[in-house]
Design a protein around this motif. Structure first.
Motif, PDB file in Angstrom:
ATOM      1  N   GLY A  35     -16.588 -13.635 -23.263  1.00 22.20           N
ATOM      2  CA  GLY A  35     -17.495 -14.754 -23.065  1.00 22.20           C
ATOM      3  C   GLY A  35     -17.238 -15.454 -21.751  1.00 22.20           C
ATOM      4  O   GLY A  35     -16.382 -15.055 -20.954  1.00 22.20           O
ATOM      5  N   ASP A  36     -17.995 -16.518 -21.536  1.00 24.55           N
ATOM      6  CA  ASP A  36     -17.796 -17.394 -20.385  1.00 24.55           C
ATOM      7  C   ASP A  36     -16.694 -18.369 -20.770  1.00 24.55           C
ATOM      8  O   ASP A  36     -16.940 -19.330 -21.491  1.00 24.55           O
ATOM      9  N   LEU A  37     -15.489 -18.128 -20.276  1.00 25.16           N
ATOM     10  CA  LEU A  37     -14.350 -18.957 -20.657  1.00 25.16           C
ATOM     11  C   LEU A  37     -14.224 -20.215 -19.801  1.00 25.16           C
ATOM     12  O   LEU A  37     -13.314 -21.022 -20.015  1.00 25.16           O
ATOM     13  N   PRO A  89      -8.557  -6.472 -18.224  1.00 26.93           N
ATOM     14  CA  PRO A  89      -8.898  -5.278 -17.437  1.00 26.93           C
ATOM     15  C   PRO A  89      -9.086  -5.551 -15.953  1.00 26.93           C
ATOM     16  O   PRO A  89      -9.103  -4.609 -15.156  1.00 26.93           O
ATOM     17  N   ARG A  90      -9.212  -6.826 -15.556  1.00 22.46           N
ATOM     18  CA  ARG A  90      -9.332  -7.136 -14.132  1.00 22.46           C
ATOM     19  C   ARG A  90      -8.029  -6.878 -13.366  1.00 22.46           C
ATOM     20  O   ARG A  90      -8.052  -6.558 -12.181  1.00 22.46           O
ATOM     21  N   TYR A 138     -14.326  -9.059  -9.839  1.00 19.83           N
ATOM     22  CA  TYR A 138     -15.565  -9.058 -10.610  1.00 19.83           C
ATOM     23  C   TYR A 138     -16.093 -10.493 -10.768  1.00 19.83           C
ATOM     24  O   TYR A 138     -16.322 -10.973 -11.881  1.00 19.83           O
ATOM     25  N   ASN A 139     -16.274 -11.167  -9.647  1.00 20.39           N
ATOM     26  CA  ASN A 139     -16.699 -12.565  -9.669  1.00 20.39           C
ATOM     27  C   ASN A 139     -18.100 -12.689 -10.267  1.00 20.39           C
ATOM     28  O   ASN A 139     -19.044 -12.060  -9.795  1.00 20.39           O
ATOM     29  N   THR A 140     -18.230 -13.514 -11.290  1.00 19.40           N
ATOM     30  CA  THR A 140     -19.511 -13.651 -11.979  1.00 19.40           C
ATOM     31  C   THR A 140     -20.214 -14.975 -11.711  1.00 19.40           C
ATOM     32  O   THR A 140     -21.378 -15.141 -12.079  1.00 19.40           O
ATOM     33  N   HIS A 189     -15.199 -13.304 -18.967  1.00 13.55           N
ATOM     34  CA  HIS A 189     -14.016 -12.475 -19.191  1.00 13.55           C
ATOM     35  C   HIS A 189     -14.134 -11.609 -20.438  1.00 13.55           C
ATOM     36  O   HIS A 189     -14.936 -11.882 -21.334  1.00 13.55           O
ATOM     37  N   LEU A 190     -13.268 -10.614 -20.473  1.00 12.19           N
ATOM     38  CA  LEU A 190     -12.989  -9.873 -21.698  1.00 12.19           C
ATOM     39  C   LEU A 190     -11.486  -9.618 -21.735  1.00 12.19           C
ATOM     40  O   LEU A 190     -10.909  -9.150 -20.750  1.00 12.19           O
TER      41      LEU A 190
END
Length: 366
Positions: A247-249, A270-271, A277-279, A293-294
């Motif tokens: 989710g968006d943490l 996993p990053r 992986y900037n969102t 994140h995951l």
């Protein structure tokens, strides 16, 4: 005169950068203290640009002061972000060849903070139809978003919608069977989360958490956000099933909160060793950082992670592919002494607070 003004500017900016770099390490749980950690990449770039000017345009003791400040900024920011580059060992282990071909044990998840006031529904719909994820999670969904995404229902038998007009709505669509679904306000009333048991095509079960805690703001403590992230993680490791939290943490991957979360849960990122992986922010290229994140149990292996194209939101969607392995691999940091107890106490105290979630009026449409 010009040199004097430039010198004063460089000295002042060097000192400010050093202060903003170091203040998050105080661990004071307040938005004003935690927020500077978000811009580590930007501060690193600024310090590198400023360094030669500090050498040329300042003099005597002020030169030493400016250079020392800038070196501290460069060293600390580099140490913070280096682990999210290919120079660092991968924390989440890549899938072996046999697991790559065992697609029944795979799970493909697409997660998107849609930005509630964004009404470009077709972008996410087209993306979901093209990517065909097993699980689609959307955040900040109000009833209009839920209604628009209903066109995807033929592809997703299992659906759970939590519409909110406060920016805290969420939805979960799945091609894979879901059971034991719980929709709860984990810490703060009005900030929901979803917990579900997902059955993979292999018949194996995993536990999935979708969370969207509060953002850090200048006038509020961050303990609401910190507690929700930590509580989901503690629940995940207490359960018998391999777990995923996504989710968006509202936090960056290198922050005090995220690093503590990993220490007390043992969940893997996993990053680490692969990239930023900037969102966020999809609108402003020079101000971007990883907010979506995951984290996963060590029984999963990494297959693929990809930032997806814009959908009209201030967040980019992100795609994750994992495969459930037969044994754990990878190693997260371990808790510091008393850290788990401190986190548990923070959660209890925060759950007892009677307040409204922050930012509920940010997405009001004019």
């Amino acid at each position: 005169m010009i040199n004097t003004v430039a010198s004063i500017f460089i000295i002042g900016l060097s000192g400010l950068l050093a202060f903003l770099t170091l203040v998050p390490f105080s661990k004071i749980p307040h938005g004003l203290v935690r927020a500077p950690a978000f811009v580590r990449l930007q501060m690193l770039a600024t310090a590198l640009v400023l360094l030669p000017f500090a050498w040329v345009l300042t003099s005597d003791g002020w030169r030493i002061f400016s250079l020392l400040c800038l070196v501290v900024v460069i060293a600390v920011c580099t140490a913070s972000v280096l682990k999210f580059t290919p120079l660092w060992p991968k924390q989440s282990k890549s899938a072996e060849a046999a697991l790559m071909t065992d697609t029944d044990r795979h799970i493909h998840m697409l997660a998107a903070n849609v930005k509630m006031s964004n009404r470009e529904y077709d972008h996410l719909i087209a993306l979901a139809r093209r990517e065909q994820p097993d699980v689609l999670a959307a955040l900040e969904t109000d009833q209009r978003w839920i209604d628009a995404l209903a066109v995807l229902e033929p592809d997703y038998i299992h659906r759970y919608d939590v519409p909110h007009d406060t920016g805290y709505g969420m939805m979960l669509y799945s091609k894979l069977p879901l059971k034991d679904v719980q929709i709860r306000d984990l810490v703060t009333k009005g900030v929901p989360s979803i917990k579900a048991t997902v059955t993979l095509r292999s018949g194996d079960e995993i536990c999935l958490y979708i969370v969207h805690p509060e953002p850090p703001v200048a006038h509020e403590k961050t303990t609401g956000r910190d507690s929700e992230i930590a509580l989901a993680g503690l629940e995940a490791i207490d359960g018998p099933l391999p777990a995923i939290i996504a989710g968006d943490l509202n936090d960056v991957a290198w922050s005090t909160t995220t690093r503590r979360f990993q220490r007390v849960t043992g969940l893997l990122d996993p990053r680490v060793g692969r990239g930023f992986y900037n969102t966020f922010n999809a609108y402003v290229p020079v101000f971007r950082w990883p907010l979506d994140h995951l984290f996963h149990d060590a029984r999963f292996r990494f297959v693929q992670m990809q930032r997806m194209p814009k959908i009209g939101s201030d967040h980019f969607p992100i795609s994750f592919k994992l495969v459930l392995a037969h044994r754990p691999a990878g190693e997260a940091p371990t808790p510091e002494e008393g850290e788990t107890e401190d986190v548990t106490e923070m959660i209890v105290e925060e759950q007892a607070r009677d307040r409204d979630p922050v930012g509920t009026d940010w997405e009001d449409e004019k």
